[in-house]
Design an enzyme around this catalytic site. Sequence first.
Site, PDB file in Angstrom:
ATOM      1  N   HIS A  17       0.847  -1.196   0.000  1.00  0.00           N
ATOM      2  CA  HIS A  17       0.000   0.000   0.000  1.00  0.00           C
ATOM      3  C   HIS A  17       0.883   1.247   0.000  1.00  0.00           C
ATOM      4  CE1 HIS A  17       0.895   0.503   4.227  1.00  0.00           C
ATOM      5  NE2 HIS A  17       0.274  -0.626   4.574  1.00  0.00           N
ATOM      6  N   HIS A  20       4.108   1.473   2.170  1.00  0.00           N
ATOM      7  CA  HIS A  20       5.282   0.732   1.681  1.00  0.00           C
ATOM      8  C   HIS A  20       5.926   1.462   0.510  1.00  0.00           C
ATOM      9  CE1 HIS A  20       2.443  -2.537   3.187  1.00  0.00           C
ATOM     10  NE2 HIS A  20       3.316  -2.321   4.132  1.00  0.00           N
ATOM     11  N   CYS A 125       2.265 -10.697  20.000  1.00  0.00           N
ATOM     12  CA  CYS A 125       1.359 -10.169  18.970  1.00  0.00           C
ATOM     13  C   CYS A 125       1.858 -10.666  17.626  1.00  0.00           C
ATOM     14  CB  CYS A 125       1.327  -8.645  18.991  1.00  0.00           C
ATOM     15  SG  CYS A 125       0.511  -7.971  17.518  1.00  0.00           S
ATOM     16  N   CYS A 128       2.692  -7.869  15.043  1.00  0.00           N
ATOM     17  CA  CYS A 128       4.024  -7.236  15.194  1.00  0.00           C
ATOM     18  C   CYS A 128       5.123  -8.283  15.173  1.00  0.00           C
ATOM     19  CB  CYS A 128       4.154  -6.514  16.528  1.00  0.00           C
ATOM     20  SG  CYS A 128       2.920  -5.287  16.874  1.00  0.00           S
ATOM     21  N   CYS A 143      -2.391  -4.935  21.442  1.00  0.00           N
ATOM     22  CA  CYS A 143      -1.087  -4.315  21.200  1.00  0.00           C
ATOM     23  C   CYS A 143      -1.285  -2.879  20.725  1.00  0.00           C
ATOM     24  CB  CYS A 143      -0.284  -5.121  20.183  1.00  0.00           C
ATOM     25  SG  CYS A 143      -0.409  -4.506  18.521  1.00  0.00           S
ATOM     26  N   HIS A 146      -1.409  -2.633  16.455  1.00  0.00           N
ATOM     27  CA  HIS A 146      -2.501  -3.224  15.667  1.00  0.00           C
ATOM     28  C   HIS A 146      -3.847  -3.183  16.362  1.00  0.00           C
ATOM     29  CE1 HIS A 146       1.161  -4.977  13.949  1.00  0.00           C
ATOM     30  NE2 HIS A 146       0.500  -4.894  12.825  1.00  0.00           N
ATOM     31  N   LYS A 293      -3.772   4.981  10.745  1.00  0.00           N
ATOM     32  CA  LYS A 293      -2.624   4.531   9.963  1.00  0.00           C
ATOM     33  C   LYS A 293      -3.090   3.728   8.742  1.00  0.00           C
ATOM     34  CE  LYS A 293       1.402   1.576  10.210  1.00  0.00           C
ATOM     35  NZ  LYS A 293       1.646   0.170  10.401  1.00  0.00           N
ATOM     36  N   LYS A 296      -2.571  -2.746   6.202  1.00  0.00           N
ATOM     37  CA  LYS A 296      -3.191  -3.886   5.514  1.00  0.00           C
ATOM     38  C   LYS A 296      -4.418  -4.365   6.268  1.00  0.00           C
ATOM     39  CE  LYS A 296       1.437  -5.381   4.359  1.00  0.00           C
ATOM     40  NZ  LYS A 296       2.568  -6.048   5.009  1.00  0.00           N
TER      41      LYS A 296
HETATM   42  N1  MSP Z   1       8.732  -6.985   7.981  1.00  0.00           N
HETATM   43  C1  MSP Z   1       8.814  -5.920   8.891  1.00  0.00           C
HETATM   44  C2  MSP Z   1      10.102  -5.153   8.705  1.00  0.00           C
HETATM   45  C3  MSP Z   1      11.358  -5.967   8.806  1.00  0.00           C
HETATM   46  S1  MSP Z   1      12.778  -5.003   8.500  1.00  0.00           S
HETATM   47  C4  MSP Z   1      14.034  -5.996   8.897  1.00  0.00           C
HETATM   48  C5  MSP Z   1       7.642  -4.988   8.687  1.00  0.00           C
HETATM   49  N2  MSP Z   1       6.993  -5.079   7.533  1.00  0.00           N
HETATM   50  S2  MSP Z   1       5.702  -4.222   7.128  1.00  0.00           S
HETATM   51  O1  MSP Z   1       5.369  -4.635   5.802  1.00  0.00           O
HETATM   52  O2  MSP Z   1       4.687  -4.365   8.106  1.00  0.00           O
HETATM   53  O3  MSP Z   1       6.128  -2.719   7.176  1.00  0.00           O
HETATM   54  C6  MSP Z   1       7.227  -2.293   6.439  1.00  0.00           C
HETATM   55  C7  MSP Z   1       7.447  -0.807   6.615  1.00  0.00           C
HETATM   56  O4  MSP Z   1       6.364  -0.109   6.079  1.00  0.00           O
HETATM   57  C8  MSP Z   1       7.608  -0.378   8.064  1.00  0.00           C
HETATM   58  O5  MSP Z   1       8.693   0.506   8.176  1.00  0.00           O
HETATM   59  C9  MSP Z   1       6.353   0.361   8.346  1.00  0.00           C
HETATM   60  O6  MSP Z   1       6.546   1.420   9.244  1.00  0.00           O
HETATM   61  C10 MSP Z   1       6.051   0.927   6.960  1.00  0.00           C
HETATM   62  N3  MSP Z   1       4.659   1.301   6.876  1.00  0.00           N
HETATM   63  C11 MSP Z   1       3.575   0.484   6.970  1.00  0.00           C
HETATM   64  N4  MSP Z   1       2.472   1.271   6.977  1.00  0.00           N
HETATM   65  C12 MSP Z   1       2.836   2.581   6.920  1.00  0.00           C
HETATM   66  C13 MSP Z   1       2.147   3.776   6.784  1.00  0.00           C
HETATM   67  N5  MSP Z   1       0.841   3.835   6.830  1.00  0.00           N
HETATM   68  N6  MSP Z   1       2.860   4.893   6.580  1.00  0.00           N
HETATM   69  C14 MSP Z   1       4.233   4.879   6.435  1.00  0.00           C
HETATM   70  N7  MSP Z   1       4.908   3.760   6.557  1.00  0.00           N
HETATM   71  C15 MSP Z   1       4.261   2.639   7.011  1.00  0.00           C
HETATM   72  O7  MSP Z   1       7.360  -4.203   9.578  1.00  0.00           O
END
Ligand code: MSP
Length: 685
Positions: A17, A20, A125, A128, A143, A146, A293, A296
């Site tokens: 999304h 990412h 969790c 997380c 948590c 989430h 936020k 997903k």
């Molecule tokens: N897999 C772990 C990271 C492992 S790094 C060794 C993870 N994955 S994630 O897919 O959930 O998130 C990846 C990144 O996307 C995180 O840095 C998270 O903060 C970022 N984002 C997820 N949603 C976000 C927003 N809504 N806004 C900005 N960044 C966010 O965590």
Amino acid sequence: MSFYITTPIYYVNAEPHLGHAYATIAADALARFHRARGEDTYFLTGTDEHGQKIEQAAQKQNRPPLEWADAVVAKYRATFEHLNIANDDFIRTTEDRHKQFVGGLWERIVERGDIYEGAYEGHYCVGCEAFYTEAQLDDDKRCPTHQTKAEWVSEPSYFFRMSKYQDALLKHFEDNPGFVRPENYRNEIVSFIKSGLRDLSVSRTTFQWGIPVPGNETHVIYVWMDALSNYMSALGGVDAELYNRFWPAAHHLIGKDILRFHAVYWPCFLLAAGLPLPQSIFVTGWWTVRGSKISKSMPATRVDPNELSDDIGVDALRYFLLREVPLGLDGDFNYEGLVGRYNADLANDLGNLLNRTLTMTGKFCAGQVPERAADIPAPKHTEIDAVARQAIADTTRHLADWAPSRALEAVWTLVRAGNRYVDGCQPWKLAKTAGDNPEHRAELDHCMRTALEALACAARLVAPVMPGKAAELLRQLGVSDERGAELVGAWPEPDRFGQELAAGTAIARGDVLFPRFDKDQQLALLRKWAPDSVPTESAGQSGDKRGDKGKKADKQSKKQGKGQGQGKTKAKDSEKPGLVPFADVARLDLRVAEIRSAEPVPKTSKLLRLSVDLGPMGTRQVVAGIAGRYKAEEVVGKKVILVANLEPATIRGVESQGMILAAGDRDILGLSTIDESVPNGTKVR
Ligand code: MSP
């Protein structure tokens, strides 16, 4: 010099999304900048594929985890390609190269005696993939990230002696003040470490989907230990050629929710393994939708970067994300803001400068890049050169300092000055007399060439953020593709401004770079993107006519005490006298600003000259009419609300770059103060 930048590796439980896309675009822009500066640069992204969360997601789909991961990984790769991400490598934690490295790291830590066997009992969790103490969960055991209930886990586990590294880690923070940035996150993590590090459970036995513990395959390695290792496994492991080139010149760009894993667990693992720590960790905020936020697990907040960039353009989306919110702060996403900034900055400011410069070069200079006169006396010509040199220096400084939003602001000082310069030169007047008057001819040529050079300079400066449009812009200025690649492949030097184009080359006008969205097109886009937030002609005056998506998001934001119910604003409100549509309010950039210093403006009784700190947005000077109510020393240290995008004005000879909000009409009664804990620069809604 080496520069190794990484994004977090993304969980493959669902499709990418906007959040990412954001981290990846930011890392891409910074990598492009460092490459252009001639640094040996390496940019890594990838996917995090093991663990209970992914196992459960695959089970829900009735698919083996790897097969499921393959499908989601393909979507990540396609999205990143679509967004023009130029990563050097893409690591998957299910690859052999990674699994081997993780096993090796485990053994290294075991050899040093820092992993021991025990049993874990406590809260976990899955969202997380993290252990929580009772105190970290709310009363319903949910948590903080989430808002889902943590599981109770009780199983045999290996433990990592993290407590042993508390002092060494604190010392590292002391010796390296820039290890975690921005500073508020550094402070947060230092207090966390000071509160005491406990040993960490680093293996699980109740599911299979992970890397087996070497020598005991009934355990899989804790997914965060597995995931964090990607930053090294992708370099081929300790002492590989890439490792020697890029470690420890590593910079991890991460979201605020995964700070503890990166700033505590990862350095402790490395300390235990006797390996150097990365150079820095930069923490980005979250993109939210109506205060919730984007995630997903909250479909109501999902914003698809593919769809969005198809409609508005990949580079425009990249620009918006990096310009709108300073890296490190949260930002609330709304479609009106996206279109508003597109029209104002891209279609109007930059598009206009390009359009008029090309038209006039066509008309007045036979469509060819003219000569710049060596010595033109009028100050306007030397002024624009100075603005350009300053813009190059500022953009460079801000990008080097992880502040792309400020960097783009600096580029726009040149773009806007370029428009003013053309207005001031009045080439259309010079053209009338240029035939008979060689001085006018020279000045006309100089003006057009300078405007073309300003555009070429802006193209190079925005290239890390908008690589596609930068190339197209240079093409329209008559630069060959080969020379264009050379220009964006090297970072501009302030002293060379005005020397990049070749006199006599034909300009090559093409399609409008950023077509403006008129009112109808804007409405059509809004209807497509967020049908529930745009009133239909038949919508009445009362009641919430939006569908489930908008209502769900409001419900969520109310739950968090953040909602302002702006979704309920009807376009018809704008027709009522005295009311403004929400879009107008959204244009105001309100920010938390801390007053650092204050002094009376000489020869005035009501004015104070303030220096306010906007965190990652820098420091501003503001003139405030509050001296009738406050002495200068009384306001220092207060956090107030600042209108940050107000046009600068000179008040009694002092420039004011914004306005602080205060209560009272003729007489000021109080300031709009805000909680001390809110980071400087945070957006106010
Ligand atoms: N897999 C772990 C990271 C492992 S790094 C060794 C993870 N994955 S994630 O897919 O959930 O998130 C990846 C990144 O996307 C995180 O840095 C998270 O903060 C970022 N984002 C997820 N949603 C976000 C927003 N809504 N806004 C900005 N960044 C966010 O965590």
